[in-house]
Design a protein around this motif. Structure first.
Motif, PDB file in Angstrom:
ATOM      1  N   GLY A  59       4.140  -5.785   5.535  1.00 20.19           N
ATOM      2  CA  GLY A  59       3.687  -5.336   6.833  1.00 20.19           C
ATOM      3  C   GLY A  59       4.543  -4.262   7.472  1.00 20.19           C
ATOM      4  O   GLY A  59       4.272  -3.832   8.584  1.00 20.19           O
ATOM      5  N   LYS A  60       5.576  -3.800   6.778  1.00 13.46           N
ATOM      6  CA  LYS A  60       6.459  -2.756   7.300  1.00 13.46           C
ATOM      7  C   LYS A  60       6.203  -1.469   6.526  1.00 13.46           C
ATOM      8  O   LYS A  60       6.167  -1.472   5.302  1.00 13.46           O
ATOM      9  N   THR A  61       6.057  -0.358   7.243  1.00 15.94           N
ATOM     10  CA  THR A  61       5.766   0.933   6.622  1.00 15.94           C
ATOM     11  C   THR A  61       6.976   1.849   6.734  1.00 15.94           C
ATOM     12  O   THR A  61       7.549   1.991   7.807  1.00 15.94           O
ATOM     13  N   GLN A  62       7.351   2.431   5.610  1.00 16.91           N
ATOM     14  CA  GLN A  62       8.466   3.372   5.550  1.00 16.91           C
ATOM     15  C   GLN A  62       8.020   4.620   4.790  1.00 16.91           C
ATOM     16  O   GLN A  62       7.157   4.545   3.908  1.00 16.91           O
ATOM     17  N   ILE A  63       8.638   5.739   5.097  1.00 15.01           N
ATOM     18  CA  ILE A  63       8.362   6.993   4.385  1.00 15.01           C
ATOM     19  C   ILE A  63       9.166   7.004   3.088  1.00 15.01           C
ATOM     20  O   ILE A  63      10.356   6.685   3.092  1.00 15.01           O
ATOM     21  N   VAL A  64       8.507   7.341   1.985  1.00 15.24           N
ATOM     22  CA  VAL A  64       9.171   7.478   0.689  1.00 15.24           C
ATOM     23  C   VAL A  64       8.845   8.849   0.113  1.00 15.24           C
ATOM     24  O   VAL A  64       7.792   9.419   0.396  1.00 15.24           O
TER      25      VAL A  64
ATOM     26  N   THR B 250      15.588  -3.493   1.705  1.00 20.10           N
ATOM     27  CA  THR B 250      15.977  -3.967   3.041  1.00 20.10           C
ATOM     28  C   THR B 250      15.197  -3.247   4.144  1.00 20.10           C
ATOM     29  O   THR B 250      15.039  -3.780   5.238  1.00 20.10           O
ATOM     30  N   ALA B 251      14.665  -2.058   3.856  1.00 18.39           N
ATOM     31  CA  ALA B 251      13.847  -1.335   4.830  1.00 18.39           C
ATOM     32  C   ALA B 251      12.524  -2.054   5.077  1.00 18.39           C
ATOM     33  O   ALA B 251      11.846  -1.787   6.068  1.00 18.39           O
ATOM     34  N   PHE B 252      12.172  -2.993   4.188  1.00 16.13           N
ATOM     35  CA  PHE B 252      10.933  -3.747   4.296  1.00 16.13           C
ATOM     36  C   PHE B 252      11.210  -5.217   4.623  1.00 16.13           C
ATOM     37  O   PHE B 252      10.389  -6.084   4.348  1.00 16.13           O
ATOM     38  N   ASP B 253      12.386  -5.484   5.170  1.00 13.65           N
ATOM     39  CA  ASP B 253      12.786  -6.831   5.569  1.00 13.65           C
ATOM     40  C   ASP B 253      12.922  -7.788   4.374  1.00 13.65           C
ATOM     41  O   ASP B 253      12.675  -8.978   4.489  1.00 13.65           O
TER      42      ASP B 253
ATOM     43  N   ILE C  80       0.840  -1.199   0.000  1.00 16.49           N
ATOM     44  CA  ILE C  80       0.000   0.000   0.000  1.00 16.49           C
ATOM     45  C   ILE C  80       0.874   1.248   0.000  1.00 16.49           C
ATOM     46  O   ILE C  80       1.861   1.321   0.733  1.00 16.49           O
ATOM     47  N   LEU C  81       0.500   2.210  -0.825  1.00 13.48           N
ATOM     48  CA  LEU C  81       1.142   3.522  -0.838  1.00 13.48           C
ATOM     49  C   LEU C  81       0.073   4.572  -0.557  1.00 13.48           C
ATOM     50  O   LEU C  81      -0.931   4.641  -1.262  1.00 13.48           O
TER      51      LEU C  81
END
Length: 192
Positions: free
Chosen positions: A135-140, A160-163, A111-112
């Motif tokens: 399941g990991k959320t990062q700012i882009v 790698t930020a999302f495992d 999801i974005l």
């Protein structure tokens, strides 16, 4: 009695004027998923692979003609390779869908969600959003262009930020020519 009629007339006139000069509210534009596409490209020491992934649903919100927000759901089960054929294509697609990479059985969607939309020109924007993969959320952050009923963007994502660590020299030593670079590209073409 005359004052009551004058008061009602004044209130009516003020209300009419307020509604007449109110700017147009948000205008939600649904993404035509069958006419939109996302191309992905991943890099490794010995070359690269690319393919497509489908948008499950999405929309852009506009206030008059200015982009204000957006949200996209990506169908992770749809990830395919376009640079390979036959057995190698099937192996790569299976591996990308496995837990080594995107674990699509457990995480069937990404999801974005646009959080900040800053206009940088007449048809261009800088977007800051929350991207959720596995399941990991990062700012882009990325640039986004809108022309008529079409839009496009290019994103560079650090997996790698999302495992997604498989083959990453950031986590594993001695990979040599089996190393896969951490960043991959997404090129997005939308129609709404």
């Amino acid at each position: 009695m005359k004052n009551s009629i004058k008061n009602i007339a004044a209130i009516t006139l003020i209300a009419f004027m307020a509604f007449s000069f109110t700017t147009e509210g948000p205008n939600k534009k649904e993404i035509k998923v069958e006419k939109s596409k996302i191309v992905w490209k991943g890099y490794k020491v010995t070359g690269s692979h690319e393919g497509v992934i489908n948008i499950k649903s999405g929309y852009l919100n506009f206030n008059e003609d200015k982009l204000t927000s957006g949200e996209f759901i990506i169908n992770m089960n749809s990830i395919t390779s376009t640079d390979l054929e036959g057995e190698y294509k099937e192996k790569l697609e299976g591996h990308l869908k496995s837990d080594d990479f995107f674990g699509v059985e457990k995480f069937p969607t990404a999801i974005l969600v646009f959080k900040k939309v800053n206009a940088t020109g007449k048809n261009s924007y800088n977007i800051t959003g929350d991207l959720t993969i596995k399941g990991k959320t990062q700012i882009v952050s990325f640039n986004f262009s809108v022309y008529g009923n079409k839009a496009n963007a290019s994103l560079k994502i650090d997996r790698t930020a999302f495992d997604v660590k498989y083959g990453s020299t950031s986590f594993f030593e001695g990979l040599k020519d089996k190393a896969i670079y951490d960043e991959f590209d997404l090129i997005v073409d939308l129609e709404f």
